[in-house]
Design an enzyme around this catalytic site. Structure first.
Site, PDB file in Angstrom:
ATOM      1  N   SER A 235       0.846  -1.189   0.000  1.00 15.66           N
ATOM      2  CA  SER A 235       0.000   0.000   0.000  1.00 15.66           C
ATOM      3  C   SER A 235       0.882   1.239   0.000  1.00 15.66           C
ATOM      4  CB  SER A 235      -0.893   0.003   1.245  1.00 15.66           C
ATOM      5  OG  SER A 235      -0.090   0.261   2.373  1.00 15.66           O
ATOM      6  N   LYS A 236       0.215   2.365  -0.086  1.00 18.18           N
ATOM      7  CA  LYS A 236       0.902   3.662  -0.188  1.00 18.18           C
ATOM      8  C   LYS A 236       2.000   3.863   0.854  1.00 18.18           C
ATOM      9  CE  LYS A 236      -1.008   7.313  -2.730  1.00 18.18           C
ATOM     10  NZ  LYS A 236      -0.121   6.754  -3.700  1.00 18.18           N
ATOM     11  N   ARG A 237       1.759   3.317   2.044  1.00 19.63           N
ATOM     12  CA  ARG A 237       2.753   3.597   3.089  1.00 19.63           C
ATOM     13  C   ARG A 237       4.085   2.892   2.825  1.00 19.63           C
ATOM     14  NH1 ARG A 237       3.048  -0.493   6.776  1.00 19.63           N
ATOM     15  NH2 ARG A 237       1.452  -2.028   6.380  1.00 19.63           N
TER      16      ARG A 237
END
Ligand code: GLU
Length: 471
Positions: free
Chosen positions: A240-242
């Site tokens: 994911s984005k993180r």
């Protein structure tokens, strides 16, 4: 039978790397088998629909070089056909109208929890006559799932997966407002598009059993399924984005090449021996279901960067310069002139060896394109009273050379070091590098001088001399 695969994205405004991998695998399988690769946009969520979001996906596919063999279908445009199939199932007795109120449904859900029943709906309208229908309730249409035995999906990745029919809900295929559900739409579209192979993320495996109910009820041949394990981040959680970049456009903007992404995404879940570098042509020859791994793949940003360095080095210089132009503009506000273009062409072999991404390459390219406007801290250490004479003398020596070829510059720097600096070549090169680049790093300096040419080289040395004299 023509093998036909598909990529049916929901336009969310970005193309996630997981979707890109799904698209790639489907494309490769179609190309490998001489089949077709079709696109369908799953655009039935009208509230959130936007044409730009569709474009992001089509742009992503174009950038990745995954050409499709149809005009992208719109799922929303096929709505009437979905409704017709629901009514057909009703007419065949394979589906039925259900008049439950929302309250009844939530009671059933609670009851199912208490009883530990796998299906929430208790099938109460399955055998009930429509004459008993309450007033004021628009019915939904539900599929009549089989109640006995097991459904087996022979998945090309996961193997045989079995579910008892009575664990499958009599799911809704047409809502009370007359709109088809996603499950129905997918099956009807896949059937109508002649899809023979469905390859998608394994988060859809549960849907497969439910979708197969519709194939069976319609008497349609089911596709062959391959469910791909998801992609995880370096820490083992779903990517994911993180973790960093996850959208195809982000990778494009970070300066990765499409061939790198194809190779990397292929390796992210598919293997052929220990080969890390697999060109797209080879991939088309080799791709099959056997190579798909059963466990989640880990995305490794450093590995991707190294692979990109490899493909940058392999890339044709003219193409690299074309790809580089937008990066020069956005990152350095440089528009290439004829002189700049010539210098880059001449220096590209040196430059591309050192860069891992187009962003790096653009930064390095500025050494050829921009006269230094300031000197880095390390460069400043090379520009002082101690090096002033060297720079002045070099400027005079270069002035006298007819042409600054690599050999002539190399020879001139060496003789100067031998005569004046006890043979210490570094004492010539370090201030020269600082003067020419404003930094302490550069591609091969003699090559750089040859590429910059006499006028530009001397002018940069003169600026450094002025800088020292002003101190
Ligand atoms: N629109 C679905 C998605 O983007 C596609 C599911 C499928 O491949 O059937 O996840």
């Amino acid at each position: 039978m023509t093998i036909t695969t598909r990529f049916p994205p929901s336009p969310t405004g970005m193309m996630h790397i997981g979707n890109a991998r799904t698209a790639l695998f489907n494309w490769l399988y179609a190309r490998h088998t001489g089949g077709k690769f079709l696109i369908r946009i799953e655009d039935t969520d009208r509230a959130r629909h936007s044409e730009e979001a569709v474009q992001v996906i089509l742009d992503g596919l174009a950038w990745l070089g995954l050409a499709y063999d149809n005009m992208p279908e719109s799922q929303f445009a096929n709505k009437q056909r979905h409704i017709d199939v629901a009514n057909d199932l009703l007419a065949k007795g394979m589906a039925y109208k259900c008049y439950c109120s929302p309250e009844e449904l939530s009671e059933m859900r609670e009851q199912a929890k208490v009883e530990g029943r796998p299906t929430a709906y208790d099938r109460r309208w399955r055998d009930r006559d429509a004459s008993e229908a309450p007033d004021g309730i628009e019915p939904v249409i539900r599929i009549k799932a089989k109640l006995d035995g097991y459904m087996t999906v022979n998945d090309q990745v996961q193997g045989d997966v079995k579910v008892a029919y009575n664990h499958l809900d009599d799911m809704i295929i047409l809502r009370s407002d007359g709109t088809p559900t996603y499950m129905l739409a997918v099956v009807v579209d896949d059937h109508d598009m002649g899809i023979t192979h469905v390859m998608r993320g394994d988060d859809h495996l549960n849907n497969t059993f439910r979708q197969n109910l519709i194939y069976e009820a319609m008497g349609w041949e089911k596709p062959i399924y391959a469910h791909l394990p998801l992609i995880h981040g370096p820490d083992g959680a779903k990517l994911s984005k993180r973790h960093g970049a996850v959208g195809i456009r982000e990778f494009q903007e970070l300066g990765y090449l499409p061939e790198t992404m194809r190779n990397y995404l292929l390796k992210l879940g598919w293997a052929h021996g220990d080969n890390e570098i697999i060109s797209t042509e080879e991939a088309i020859k080799l791709f099959d279901f056997n190579g798909i791994g059963k466990s989640a793949a880990k995305f490794d940003y450093a590995k991707l960067e190294n692979l990109n360095a490899h493909y940058m080095n392999e890339a044709d210089n003219e193409r690299l310069i074309d790809l580089l132009s937008p990066f020069l503009k956005t990152h350095h506000d440089i528009i290439l002139t004829d002189i700049g273009l010539k210098r880059l062409m001449a220096g590209m072999d040196e430059l591309k060896e050192r860069a891992k991404t187009l962003v790096d390459l653009a930064a390095e390219a500025t050494l050829f394109l921009n006269t230094p406007s300031e000197y880095s801290e390390k460069a400043q250490k090379q520009l002082n009273g101690g090096t002033l004479d060297t720079l002045k003398n070099l400027s005079n020596i270069f002035e006298k050379l007819t042409k600054l070829t690599t050999e002539a510059v190399d020879e001139a720097c060496r003789s100067y070091a031998n005569e004046k600096l006890e043979g210490k070549l570094g004492k010539v090169m370090m201030p020269l590098r600082a003067a020419l680049t404003g930094t302490d790093k550069s591609p091969n300096l003699t090559v750089m001088v040859a590429i910059l040419g006499k006028e530009e080289t001397i002018s940069r040395i003169q600026s450094a001399i002025e800088y020292i004299e002003k101190q």
